[in-house]
Structure formats: structure tokens, C-alpha cells
Design a protein around this motif. Structure first.
Motif, PDB file in Angstrom:
ATOM      1  N   ILE A   1       0.887  -1.230  -0.090  1.00 13.00           N
ATOM      2  CA  ILE A   1       0.177  -0.102  -0.071  1.00 13.00           C
ATOM      3  C   ILE A   1       0.799   1.336   0.022  1.00 13.00           C
ATOM      4  N   MET A   2       1.905   1.398   1.091  1.00 16.16           N
ATOM      5  CA  MET A   2       2.780   2.382   0.855  1.00 16.16           C
ATOM      6  C   MET A   2       3.827   2.636  -0.487  1.00 16.16           C
ATOM      7  N   ASN A   3       3.867   1.758  -1.016  1.00 17.85           N
ATOM      8  CA  ASN A   3       4.752   1.688  -2.168  1.00 17.85           C
ATOM      9  C   ASN A   3       3.687   2.133  -3.382  1.00 17.85           C
ATOM     10  N   ASN A   4       2.497   1.862  -3.351  1.00 14.25           N
ATOM     11  CA  ASN A   4       1.666   2.151  -4.591  1.00 14.25           C
ATOM     12  C   ASN A   4       0.600   3.415  -4.032  1.00 14.25           C
ATOM     13  N   ALA A   5       1.041   4.003  -3.058  1.00 20.49           N
ATOM     14  CA  ALA A   5       0.103   5.095  -2.379  1.00 20.49           C
ATOM     15  C   ALA A   5      -0.118   6.100  -3.608  1.00 20.49           C
ATOM     16  N   ASP A   6       0.637   6.625  -4.560  1.00 22.01           N
ATOM     17  CA  ASP A   6       0.376   7.458  -5.664  1.00 22.01           C
ATOM     18  C   ASP A   6      -0.770   7.057  -6.423  1.00 22.01           C
ATOM     19  N   ASP A   7      -1.121   5.625  -6.468  1.00 17.35           N
ATOM     20  CA  ASP A   7      -2.239   5.100  -7.370  1.00 17.35           C
ATOM     21  C   ASP A   7      -3.520   5.026  -6.508  1.00 17.35           C
ATOM     22  N   LEU A   8      -3.621   5.212  -5.320  1.00 22.45           N
ATOM     23  CA  LEU A   8      -4.613   4.841  -4.171  1.00 22.45           C
ATOM     24  C   LEU A   8      -5.225   6.116  -3.611  1.00 22.45           C
ATOM     25  N   VAL A   9      -6.395   6.024  -3.108  1.00 18.48           N
ATOM     26  CA  VAL A   9      -7.228   6.938  -2.455  1.00 18.48           C
ATOM     27  C   VAL A   9      -7.571   6.327  -1.009  1.00 18.48           C
ATOM     28  N   VAL A  10      -7.497   6.902   0.028  1.00 16.95           N
ATOM     29  CA  VAL A  10      -7.993   6.463   1.381  1.00 16.95           C
ATOM     30  C   VAL A  10      -9.357   7.071   1.898  1.00 16.95           C
ATOM     31  N   ALA A  11     -10.363   6.183   2.274  1.00 14.47           N
ATOM     32  CA  ALA A  11     -11.468   6.740   2.944  1.00 14.47           C
ATOM     33  C   ALA A  11     -11.302   6.485   4.518  1.00 14.47           C
ATOM     34  N   GLU A  12     -11.306   7.497   5.311  1.00  6.63           N
ATOM     35  CA  GLU A  12     -11.260   7.230   6.813  1.00  6.63           C
ATOM     36  C   GLU A  12     -12.307   6.365   7.496  1.00  6.63           C
ATOM     37  N   PRO A  13     -12.129   5.653   8.331  1.00  3.68           N
ATOM     38  CA  PRO A  13     -13.235   4.646   8.972  1.00  3.68           C
ATOM     39  C   PRO A  13     -14.665   5.493   9.342  1.00  3.68           C
ATOM     40  N   ARG A  14     -15.582   4.949   8.739  1.00  6.46           N
ATOM     41  CA  ARG A  14     -16.816   5.555   9.045  1.00  6.46           C
ATOM     42  C   ARG A  14     -17.287   5.465  10.512  1.00  6.46           C
ATOM     43  N   THR A  15     -16.674   4.419  11.175  1.00  8.15           N
ATOM     44  CA  THR A  15     -16.950   4.176  12.671  1.00  8.15           C
ATOM     45  C   THR A  15     -15.691   4.121  13.516  1.00  8.15           C
ATOM     46  N   ASP A  16     -15.564   4.226  14.644  1.00  4.93           N
ATOM     47  CA  ASP A  16     -14.277   3.752  15.374  1.00  4.93           C
ATOM     48  C   ASP A  16     -14.071   2.191  15.247  1.00  4.93           C
ATOM     49  N   ASN A  17     -14.840   1.336  14.989  1.00  3.88           N
ATOM     50  CA  ASN A  17     -14.678   0.060  14.880  1.00  3.88           C
ATOM     51  C   ASN A  17     -14.387  -0.352  13.507  1.00  3.88           C
ATOM     52  N   GLU A  18     -14.185   0.422  12.632  1.00  3.04           N
ATOM     53  CA  GLU A  18     -13.986   0.106  11.121  1.00  3.04           C
ATOM     54  C   GLU A  18     -12.448   0.435  10.638  1.00  3.04           C
ATOM     55  N   PRO A  19     -11.911  -0.278  10.007  1.00  2.00           N
ATOM     56  CA  PRO A  19     -10.482   0.029   9.433  1.00  2.00           C
ATOM     57  C   PRO A  19     -10.832   1.327   8.265  1.00  2.00           C
ATOM     58  N   ALA A  20      -9.808   1.786   7.820  1.00  2.00           N
ATOM     59  CA  ALA A  20      -9.703   2.640   6.675  1.00  2.00           C
ATOM     60  C   ALA A  20     -10.039   1.774   5.227  1.00  2.00           C
ATOM     61  N   HIS A  21     -10.399   2.454   4.433  1.00  2.00           N
ATOM     62  CA  HIS A  21     -10.739   1.880   3.102  1.00  2.00           C
ATOM     63  C   HIS A  21     -10.079   2.218   2.023  1.00  2.00           C
ATOM     64  N   TYR A  22      -9.263   1.671   1.248  1.00  2.00           N
ATOM     65  CA  TYR A  22      -8.481   2.057   0.096  1.00  2.00           C
ATOM     66  C   TYR A  22      -9.050   1.772  -1.343  1.00  2.00           C
ATOM     67  N   GLY A  23      -8.706   2.580  -2.094  1.00  2.00           N
ATOM     68  CA  GLY A  23      -9.245   2.150  -3.629  1.00  2.00           C
ATOM     69  C   GLY A  23      -8.437   2.913  -4.710  1.00  2.00           C
ATOM     70  N   LEU A  24      -8.521   2.390  -6.041  1.00  2.00           N
ATOM     71  CA  LEU A  24      -7.878   3.304  -7.046  1.00  2.00           C
ATOM     72  C   LEU A  24      -8.360   4.757  -6.978  1.00  2.00           C
ATOM     73  N   LYS A  25      -7.082   5.658  -7.446  1.00  4.71           N
ATOM     74  CA  LYS A  25      -7.324   6.883  -7.418  1.00  4.71           C
ATOM     75  C   LYS A  25      -7.906   7.464  -8.830  1.00  4.71           C
ATOM     76  N   GLY A  26      -8.867   8.085  -8.720  1.00  2.60           N
ATOM     77  CA  GLY A  26      -9.358   9.030  -9.722  1.00  2.60           C
ATOM     78  C   GLY A  26     -10.321   8.130 -10.624  1.00  2.60           C
ATOM     79  N   THR A  27     -10.909   7.054 -10.170  1.00  2.00           N
ATOM     80  CA  THR A  27     -11.821   6.269 -11.065  1.00  2.00           C
ATOM     81  C   THR A  27     -12.998   6.040 -10.618  1.00  2.00           C
ATOM     82  N   ALA A  28     -13.581   6.422  -9.397  1.00  2.00           N
ATOM     83  CA  ALA A  28     -14.806   6.115  -8.806  1.00  2.00           C
ATOM     84  C   ALA A  28     -15.492   7.671  -8.996  1.00  2.00           C
TER      85      ALA A  28
END
Length: 102
Positions: free
Chosen positions: A63-90
Motif C-alpha cells: 500500500i505504501m509503495n503504491n500510495a500514488d495510485d490509491l485513495v483512502v477513506a477514513e473509517p466510518r466508525t471507530d470499529n472500522e478500518p480505513a478503506h483504500y481504492g484506485l485513485k481517480g476512477t470512482a
């Protein structure tokens, strides 16, 4: 202790998926789901905790190596991890939107 290469039957290249090869452009994934995908498993595959820990050791640097190609969504709740997706496509991807202060 190092081991001679001759002790192994096969030595394929150490290639990893690119984000575009691994992730669907309209989906967001947790680090745990990405870990499974990197191993060719379904994102919701059941694996034991020890195996998951080992997979995370590979996934976090990926994930760190490919960070330039990814976006991150903060957790929606305190019990949920962050989510990652492709940058600029959705749709609604902030990476598609220019900086309003420019």
C-alpha cells in the motif's frame, strides 16, 4: 542462515500486482481484503489470524509503495478500518476534483 539457490526447484521473479490489476475501480477495500487479494483469495475468505498477520506484513508496504495510485477513506466508525481504492476512477472520488483554492 542463508540457503543456496540450488536447493530450490523454482525461482520465479518477485512480481506484485499493480493496484489497477488487483482492485476494482469502483470499490474500496480494507487492508485485510487487499492482503487476501494479493494472495489470490476472495476478499472475504476466512483465514486464520496467524496467516492474516503474515499477509499484512506484505500488504502494508505494498500500500505504501503504491500510495500514488490509491485513495483512502477514513473509517466510518471507530470499529472500522480505513478503506483504500484506485485513485481517480470512482464517481465522487476527491482525486478527480481540482483544488478550489488554486
Amino acid at each position: 542462515m542463508p540457503v543456496s539457490k540450488s536447493e530450490f526447484d523454482s525461482l520465479p521473479p518477485c512480481d506484485f500486482y499493480t493496484p489497477a490489476e488487483l482492485l476494482e475501480d469502483d470499490q474500496m477495500y480494507t487492508v485485510y481484503e487487499i492482503a487476501r487479494l494479493l494472495q489470490g483469495l476472495d476478499p472475504d475468505a476466512e483465514i486464520d489470524e496467524g496467516t492474516e498477520d503474515v499477509l499484512l506484513d506484505w500488504t502494508i508496504p505494498w500500500i505504501m509503495n503504491n500510495a500514488d495510485d490509491l485513495v483512502v477513506a477514513e473509517p466510518r466508525t471507530d470499529n472500522e478500518p480505513a478503506h483504500y481504492g484506485l485513485k481517480g476512477t470512482a464517481d465522487g472520488d476527491e482525486s478527480d476534483v481540482g483544488d478550489e483554492n488554486e
